[in-house]
Scaffold this active site. Structure first.
Site, mmCIF file in Angstrom:
data_model
loop_
_atom_site.group_PDB
_atom_site.id
_atom_site.type_symbol
_atom_site.label_atom_id
_atom_site.label_comp_id
_atom_site.label_asym_id
_atom_site.label_seq_id
_atom_site.Cartn_x
_atom_site.Cartn_y
_atom_site.Cartn_z
ATOM 1 N N GLU A 601 41.264 87.819 42.490
ATOM 2 C CA GLU A 601 41.329 86.706 43.444
ATOM 3 C C GLU A 601 41.232 87.210 44.878
ATOM 4 O OE1 GLU A 601 40.849 83.921 42.303
ATOM 5 O OE2 GLU A 601 41.373 84.283 40.209
ATOM 6 N N ASP A 664 35.507 90.654 39.582
ATOM 7 C CA ASP A 664 35.979 91.439 38.434
ATOM 8 C C ASP A 664 35.959 92.929 38.748
ATOM 9 O OD1 ASP A 664 36.501 89.297 36.773
ATOM 10 O OD2 ASP A 664 34.616 89.420 35.673
#
Length: 763
Positions: A601, A664
């Site tokens: 995030e 990711d």
């Protein structure tokens, strides 16, 4: 798209693991970097004993032998004591460690080399023991955890001693109980929706209708009942002035998950046929004649196909600088004259007073221009049928079993689900979460959430932020001015953990739902009241500044997000649970689980879309040109990499998934660097028993096992055309094949499947 068409969850169990012997190759005692191993101690002892023996008498040899035996015993005791005291050389045998070791072993497939296919190595056992439950198109860690959370919520809402001082919490229980009243819902049948259609002005499919009512029906369907025909209107923070809210208009109007289902008609013939059959069945259930209904629904489907033709694909909407257009209502009227925008928006945002100069942000001016032309050239009867069809989609989930059965047939074709076995209570928990999610979250948090978890999570976020900022300092492609601004943005990221504070204050919580009327007697009316209430809430937001207390996810949600206009990351209580996080799990697993989620995030603030926003959450160009060009070169590598992956012979869209892939990769790196920093500060952890992995290796296995997943072919296809995330398998393989740390700790040689030689790195 109808809420009921979103993915369904399910349950499963772990597999018993048959232990394979990897220990000889990867024992923590042998592969720990740079430390003395048990083997080296034994060699040293043997060298010393040789020096003690020589040409001596038998008595001397006997005495020497006794001395050596005693010395060996003493040294053994000392070594045992040293091993016991040094956590790096002992094994964690707590109940928590034994349990989590068992789960890890159950999920592994030791028949596969980690350098050949790390996803299969990490998840093969899990996949064997987790066939898809009936009624589910996918099953993974997130679904499993959400099922657990739902069971907790069911217990709380059905508790006979339920007694709350909060009116909002009492409304939540009443809403849930109204949804459970299956007998009453069955008795009412289709009547509630038929009455609503008549109230709006009728539907050509089921009876007489008002031919001059396009604007009135549009206002009712899109305003009062919050459906989204042709376009969607909402109030949110202005991307270029994030301290204020503004009206925003975007493309919408398709029922199927993606334009691809409409336009690639050969590949999706079964889906289009099933969709038309579904439309006809619902029309007939509401009073239409089969033949006439099929003819008219075919016209509605053709209109949706035309909408799909002008709908801009998601991978072409990634640059918000290009699609953001601020204009006045009068300018919007000139752009798309088929709709009376001042009349429509004034109704939608009543009782606010709007004028022609009211600012609006339009995402996709070309789409709105074309949709206006489409409305003008379409017959009024088809427009009416399409508008009411949008209302039908929105409301049929509140009707009797016949409508649910019709939907199940469509779901089977669209997602590959078999007949749903989802109990009614579970459906009702999901509906309650949608309607009164923060009041439901209040119950959930008070019953389950450990405040200590919030403090620990805060600390982890700061550690991961520091690790990310250290990486910024190492980037050779970024100029100093951009680097400084990036660091300032990372420092400014605001984190929200667990839940918004207001949900534990009864008066504040009640104020949030003040005006929403709920009755235990009518689930359908409760849903209509919800749509009307949400429209009023939206109007109330327009003249207020955005608030950090407004979360986009409820506390019980198993997910997390980054919001660029607030430059904030949010981690609901629902995800702060095993396997993502547990206070008694090894730090390697916590950093590999929730730590990677946190890093993910945080990295979204610097992906291809998030990087367009500054530290204040404003959309503006703050990068120097040379750094921007270098960034785009690095992301092009990642786009090409993921575009090579295939699922069932179908390629991933590396551009559509670019932002999530960047997050990711960057999230894994930041979390691993934070874990290394933790080890430097606290020392090595005790390894888990029996798994035969170093804690560094355990970090990567923990990361991979979060993504263990099974999915139907139909659902896999849907994910490829709609999801901004890569499929679970490639979230693991793509990320780890770019990780130098992973390749080093598992010793994957260049040329092996996990180490193709070229690494794509952005952050």
């Amino acid at each position: 798209m109808n809420v009921a068409l979103h993915e369904l969850g399910g349950g499963g169990s772990m597999v018993e693991y048959k232990r394979a012997k990897l220990r000889d190759e990867e024992s923590p005692e042998i592969t720990v970097e740079g430390r003395a191993t048990r083997d080296s101690l034994e060699v040293g002892f043997q060298k010393r004993t040789r020096q003690l023996f020589g040409s001596h008498t038998q008595l001397e040899l006997v005495l020497a032998g006794l001395i050596l035996v005693l010395a060996a015993l003493l040294l053994g005791c000392l070594v045992a004591l040293w091993v016991h005291r040094d956590p790096a050389h002992s094994t964690c045998v707590t109940e928590a460690c034994i349990r989590v070791a068992g789960k890890i072993l159950e999920s592994l497939d030791r028949g596969v080399s980690p350098c050949q296919d790390f996803y299969q190595f990490s998840c093969g056992g899990w996949i064997r023991r987790n066939p898809l439950p009936n009624g589910r198109s996918r099953w993974n860690t997130f679904n499993s955890l959400w099922d657990q959370n739902q069971a907790i919520l069911k217990h709380l809402l059905e508790n006979t001693t339920f007694n709350s001082s909060s009116e909002a919490e009492r409304k939540t229980r009443s809403f849930y109980l109204s949804c459970l009243q299956s007998e009453r819902i069955e008795k009412l049948g289709a009547k509630p929706l038929r009455d609503l259609i008549d109230k709006i002005g009728g539907w050509n499919i089921t009876g007489p209708w008002d031919e001059d009512s396009f604007m009135d029906v549009l206002k009712a369907v899109a305003g009062t009942y919050r459906a989204t025909p042709f376009f969607t209107v909402y109030v949110s923070a202005d991307s270029k002035s994030s301290n204020s809210n503004i009206i925003q208009v975007d493309q919408s109007g398709l029922f199927l998950p993606s334009r691809d289902y409409y336009l690639n008609r050969t590949a999706n013939e079964k889906v289009l046929t099933a969709y038309l059959d579904y439309m006809v069945e619902l029309g007939v259930l509401l009073g239409g004649q089969p033949t006439s209904t099929r003819e008219q629904m075919q016209q509605v489907l053709e209109l949706e196909i035309q909408l799909a033709n002008i709908t801009v694909p998601q991978d072409q909407r990634r640059d918000e600088e290009k699609i953001y257009h601020k204009m006045s209502i009068s300018e919007l009227q000139a752009l798309a004259p088929a709709v009376d925008w001042l009349e429509f928006l004034s109704f939608l945002l009543s009782p606010l007073e709007l004028g022609d100069s009211e600012p609006v942000v339009v995402y996709g001016t070309e789409y709105l221009q074309q949709v206006s032309e489409l409305i003008n050239r379409t017959e009024p009867s088809i427009l009416n049928n399409y508008l009411i069809w949008n209302l039908v989609q929105k409301t049929t989930s509140s009707l009797d079993q016949r409508f649910e059965t019709a939907q199940e047939k469509l779901l089977e074709t669209l997602y590959g689900t078999k007949k749903s076995c989802t109990p009614r209570w579970q459906t009702c928990i999901s509906n309650t979460d949608d309607a009164l999610g923060f009041a439901l979250g209040s119950l959930f948090v008070k019953a389950t959430f450990d405040r200590q978890s919030k403090e620990i999570a805060e600390g982890m976020i700061n550690e991961i932020r520091s690790a990310f900022e250290e990486t910024l300092g190492d980037l050779v492609w970024m100029d100093e001015k951009t680097r400084l601004a990036a660091k300032e943005k990372a420092d400014a990221i605001y984190d929200m953990i667990g839940f918004p504070d207001f949900i534990l204050e009864p008066k504040e919580l009640d104020d949030v739902y003040d005006g929403y009327e709920v009755s235990e007697d009518s689930f359908f009316q409760n849903m209509l009241n919800l749509y009307n209430f949400s429209a009023k809430v939206m109007a109330d937001q327009l003249r207020k500044p955005p608030s950090r207390d407004q979360w986009s996810m409820t506390p019980q949600t198993v997910n997390a997000y980054y919001l660029p206009t607030k430059n904030e990351i949010v981690f609901p209580a629902g995800i702060l649970q095993a396997p993502f996080y547990a206070h008694n799990h090894p730090k390697a697993l916590n950093f590999g689980g929730i730590g990677v989620v946190m890093g993910h995030e945080l990295t979204h603030a610097f992906d291809d879309q998030g990087r367009e926003y500054d530290k204040e959450g404003n959309l503006r160009p703050w990068w120097q040109n040379e750094s921007l060009t270098a960034f785009q070169n690095h992301t092009a590598c990642m786009e090409e990499q993921y575009s090579q992956y295939q699922v069932n012979g179908e390629r991933l869209n590396g551009l559509q998934t670019l932002g999530e892939n960047i997050a990711d990769n960057g999230g894994l790196k930041a979390a691993y660097n934070a874990y290394k920093a933790w080890l430097r500060k606290h020392g090595e952890e005790q390894p888990l028993p029996a798994v035969g992995l170093t804690n560094h290796q355990l970090f990567f296995v923990g990361f991979a096992q979060v993504w263990c997943s099974v999915r139907t072919p139909e659902s896999s296809h849907e994910g490829l055309v709609t999801d901004p995330h890569s499929p679970a398998r490639f979230r693991v393989l793509g990320t780890l094949s770019n990780s130098r740390d992973f390749l080093r700790h598992f010793g994957c040689p260049v040329g092996s499947p996990m180490n193709p030689g070229q690494l794509c790195e952005v952050w």
